[in-house]
Design an enzyme around this catalytic site. Structure first.
Site, PDB file in Angstrom:
ATOM      1  N   SER A 130       0.822  -1.220   0.000  1.00 10.52           N
ATOM      2  CA  SER A 130       0.000   0.000   0.000  1.00 10.52           C
ATOM      3  C   SER A 130       0.853   1.266   0.000  1.00 10.52           C
ATOM      4  O   SER A 130       0.318   2.377   0.004  1.00 10.52           O
ATOM      5  CB  SER A 130      -0.930   0.010   1.221  1.00 10.52           C
ATOM      6  N   ASN A 148      -1.924  -2.713  13.128  1.00 12.90           N
ATOM      7  CA  ASN A 148      -3.381  -2.573  13.102  1.00 12.90           C
ATOM      8  C   ASN A 148      -3.862  -1.355  13.889  1.00 12.90           C
ATOM      9  O   ASN A 148      -4.685  -0.576  13.410  1.00 12.90           O
ATOM     10  CB  ASN A 148      -4.052  -3.846  13.628  1.00 12.90           C
ATOM     11  N   THR A 201     -40.988  27.360  -8.299  1.00 13.11           N
ATOM     12  CA  THR A 201     -41.274  25.967  -7.962  1.00 13.11           C
ATOM     13  C   THR A 201     -41.444  25.280  -9.315  1.00 13.11           C
ATOM     14  O   THR A 201     -41.930  25.905 -10.274  1.00 13.11           O
ATOM     15  CB  THR A 201     -42.554  25.808  -7.108  1.00 13.11           C
ATOM     16  N   SER A 229     -14.279  28.475 -25.253  1.00 12.48           N
ATOM     17  CA  SER A 229     -14.388  27.314 -26.120  1.00 12.48           C
ATOM     18  C   SER A 229     -13.326  27.426 -27.200  1.00 12.48           C
ATOM     19  O   SER A 229     -13.018  28.509 -27.678  1.00 12.48           O
ATOM     20  CB  SER A 229     -15.778  27.293 -26.760  1.00 12.48           C
ATOM     21  N   LYS A 262     -18.118  31.976 -26.607  1.00 18.50           N
ATOM     22  CA  LYS A 262     -18.508  31.254 -25.398  1.00 18.50           C
ATOM     23  C   LYS A 262     -17.737  31.657 -24.161  1.00 18.50           C
ATOM     24  O   LYS A 262     -16.548  31.923 -24.203  1.00 18.50           O
ATOM     25  CB  LYS A 262     -18.305  29.737 -25.601  1.00 18.50           C
ATOM     26  N   ASN A 279     -17.829  29.715 -20.528  1.00 16.23           N
ATOM     27  CA  ASN A 279     -18.486  28.589 -19.869  1.00 16.23           C
ATOM     28  C   ASN A 279     -18.269  28.595 -18.354  1.00 16.23           C
ATOM     29  O   ASN A 279     -17.163  28.847 -17.892  1.00 16.23           O
ATOM     30  CB  ASN A 279     -17.950  27.275 -20.442  1.00 16.23           C
ATOM     31  N   GLU A 294     -19.805  23.711 -12.997  1.00 12.99           N
ATOM     32  CA  GLU A 294     -20.087  22.440 -13.681  1.00 12.99           C
ATOM     33  C   GLU A 294     -19.225  21.310 -13.116  1.00 12.99           C
ATOM     34  O   GLU A 294     -19.687  20.188 -12.915  1.00 12.99           O
ATOM     35  CB  GLU A 294     -19.813  22.571 -15.184  1.00 12.99           C
ATOM     36  N   TYR A 298      -9.297  -6.815  12.777  1.00 14.95           N
ATOM     37  CA  TYR A 298      -8.720  -6.234  11.557  1.00 14.95           C
ATOM     38  C   TYR A 298      -8.719  -7.242  10.413  1.00 14.95           C
ATOM     39  O   TYR A 298      -8.402  -8.415  10.590  1.00 14.95           O
ATOM     40  CB  TYR A 298      -7.273  -5.773  11.809  1.00 14.95           C
ATOM     41  N   GLN A 304      -7.302  -2.028   4.160  1.00 16.15           N
ATOM     42  CA  GLN A 304      -6.281  -1.263   3.445  1.00 16.15           C
ATOM     43  C   GLN A 304      -6.915  -0.465   2.293  1.00 16.15           C
ATOM     44  O   GLN A 304      -6.372   0.542   1.860  1.00 16.15           O
ATOM     45  CB  GLN A 304      -5.215  -2.226   2.916  1.00 16.15           C
ATOM     46  N   LYS A 334      -8.166   3.705   2.164  1.00 13.59           N
ATOM     47  CA  LYS A 334      -7.405   4.955   2.049  1.00 13.59           C
ATOM     48  C   LYS A 334      -7.675   5.742   0.786  1.00 13.59           C
ATOM     49  O   LYS A 334      -7.909   6.952   0.838  1.00 13.59           O
ATOM     50  CB  LYS A 334      -5.910   4.660   2.182  1.00 13.59           C
TER      51      LYS A 334
HETATM   52  N1  ARG Z   1      -1.217  -1.343   5.199  1.00 16.55           N
HETATM   53  C1  ARG Z   1      -2.130  -1.858   6.170  1.00 16.55           C
HETATM   54  C2  ARG Z   1      -3.462  -1.130   6.062  1.00 16.55           C
HETATM   55  O1  ARG Z   1      -3.508  -0.172   5.422  1.00 16.55           O
HETATM   56  C3  ARG Z   1      -1.583  -1.669   7.546  1.00 16.55           C
HETATM   57  C4  ARG Z   1      -2.078  -2.676   8.519  1.00 16.55           C
HETATM   58  C5  ARG Z   1      -1.570  -4.002   8.130  1.00 16.55           C
HETATM   59  N2  ARG Z   1      -1.802  -4.964   9.150  1.00 16.55           N
HETATM   60  C6  ARG Z   1      -1.610  -6.270   8.922  1.00 16.55           C
HETATM   61  N3  ARG Z   1      -1.822  -7.047   9.895  1.00 16.55           N
HETATM   62  N4  ARG Z   1      -1.240  -6.721   7.756  1.00 16.55           N
HETATM   63  O2  ARG Z   1      -4.456  -1.522   6.607  1.00 16.55           O
END
Ligand code: ARG
Length: 467
Positions: free
Chosen positions: A27, A114, A159, A281, A287, A289, A294, A321, A326, A329
């Protein structure tokens, strides 16, 4: 242990991770954005560990100095992010150990990735909520001032997008402001549930070290530690709450955008947006815009999408967990960025809206927008409402044929439809008379709009003082 297995957890593995799997599960390409929060969390954790005697003061100092240096390396773009090291947490820890040796390996005592990641995200969200709140306040202030300036500017109220009754432009803008006031409350409410600290939950069950979670919470500015370790590492409801705030906010901004787009069109011709908020444009030279509204309208869709992603991500996950999380994000980051940018665009643009007063006025005059006022007038003179409705209907039909608004008819013309009509009818048939008559809290009369703007101003500054 094979050289190629991950040094943080490779102990029990007999073959290295498949190269594709390593990339698939990593990640770091996106969670490196959490580095400042990760470092802040680690500094607080090390400080607490030293306070309870798990680390020596020297070890703590080495860790903190190392982390501060790493922060600098990241800021200067010198940090070498490594995909085999999976995520932001292990990248930073590995670099720390590279810099300060074995002491770096002690940082992870009494915690897990975690609770670490759950803490990082909450710190990140809190930071971003505070930035978003600044933009939201700026936008609300801009609306309140615009409304106050335009408390007497008359426009048609709609309305079904059909001219209904005259309203003041200030009143219309304050309607927008009310939507944002509720969004603001939702944001601050969300912040309360974000600002709770998971650190110390460790992997899922807590830790055997004599940690003091109140100390860490205080160091990090959290209101309190979370109550339950299993819940702390697993739930992302606070992120869902944020994206649901964001979805409702963007829904509101999309409504405002839609009106801005309509109003700048030649057909409505109600407002002008300064050139700096518009684009041209490449083929049609005439134009101009309204791209900014928008785009905001369009970006609403991706934020709704992020809300759906997170709801679905969390659905049916067993405690505690799971790696699924992951995936929280990227939607969250994009929601945060989108909300911040859309609010900034609006906060810059709204004070620059230039109402075309004559054109708004003319539009209100054309649409028989004071027909209800004539009916109310007749009722006040003793005519039953249904009969009044019929009389006004006939007057409007006559107006359509003769191309005259009600206020342009002579008294004799109006009297064809009811004897009850007298000279004083013209006080209610003018647009000014119509808006001034709606003189109660929440009504469109100019003095009510000014009073409402003042109350909104006070509510906003009370919020500032409280925050
Ligand atoms: N990169 C992981 C996440 O975003 C971090 C936690 C990973 N924990 C694990 N036990 N693999 O959630």
């Amino acid at each position: 242990m094979s050289q190629a297995t991950n040094q943080s957890w490779g102990g029990r593995f007999s073959e290295p991770t498949d190269a594709f799997v390593a990339r698939f599960t990593a990640s770091v390409n996106f969670d490196q954005r959490l580095a400042p929060q990760d470092i802040r969390g680690s500094i607080a954790h090390a400080t607490m560990l030293a306070r309870v005697g798990v680390l020596t003061d020297d070890e703590r100092d080495a860790i903190i100095n190392g982390l501060n240096e790493i922060q600098g390396e990241i800021e200067r773009g010198e940090f070498n992010w490594s995909v085999p090291l999976e995520d932001v947490h292990m990248n930073i820890e590995a670099r720390l150990t590279e810099k300060i040796g074995i002491t770096g390996k002690k940082l992870h005592t009494g915690r897990s990735r975690n609770d670490q990641v759950a803490t990082d995200i909450r710190l990140f969200m809190r930071d971003e909520i505070d930035v978003i709140e600044v933009e939201l306040k700026r936008l609300r202030e801009g609306m309140i001032e615009l409304a106050d300036r335009e408390a007497e500017t008359i426009m048609p109220g709609f309305t079904h997008l059909q001219t209904a009754q005259p309203v003041t432009f200030g009143h219309h803008i304050l309607a927008w402001q009310e939507m944002l006031a509720r969004d603001h409350e939702r944001l601050l409410d969300c912040r309360k549930r974000v600002n709770v600290m998971p650190l110390g939950a460790a992997a899922l069950a807590g830790t055997t070290y004599p940690i003091d979670r109140h100390v860490t919470a205080e160091l990090l500015g959290f209101d309190r530690p979370t109550e339950n370790s299993l819940d702390a590492v697993s739930d992302r409801d606070f992120a869902i709450e944020f994206t649901s705030f964001a979805s409702i906010l963007l829904m509101h901004l999309s409504r405002m955008s839609e009106e801005l787009v309509l109003w700048t069109s030649a057909q409505f011709n109600f407002i002008d947006l300064p050139d700096r908020f518009c684009t041209g444009s490449s083929i049609m030279p005439q134009k101009k815009n309204p791209d900014v509204p928008e785009l905001v309208r369009g970006k609403t869709g991706r934020v709704y999408g992020h809300l759906m992603s997170l709801l679905t991500l969390m659905k049916s996950q067993p405690l505690a967990y799971n790696k699924d999380n992951q995936e929280d994000k990227e939607p969250l980051f994009d929601a945060v960025d989108t909300v911040r940018d859309c609010l900034k665009a609006f906060a810059d643009m709204v004070p620059a809206i230039e109402p075309k007063k004559a054109s708004m006025y003319e539009a209100a005059r054309r649409g028989f927008s004071t027909a209800t006022d004539l009916a109310d007038y007749l009722v006040r003179k003793g005519v039953a409402f249904r009969d009044a409705h019929e009389i006004v209907g006939q007057s409007v039909a006559y107006g359509l044929k003769s191309e005259k608004d009600l206020s342009e008819m002579s008294l004799d013309e109006l009297k064809q439809f009811s004897d009850t009509i007298e000279q004083d009818v013209f006080e209610v048939l003018t647009l000014e008379g119509s808006v001034a008559a709606r003189n109660h809290i929440g009504g469109t009369a100019p003095n009510q709009v000014r009073a409402a703007a003042q109350r909104a101003r006070e509510a906003l500054s009370a919020l500032k003082a409280g925050a």
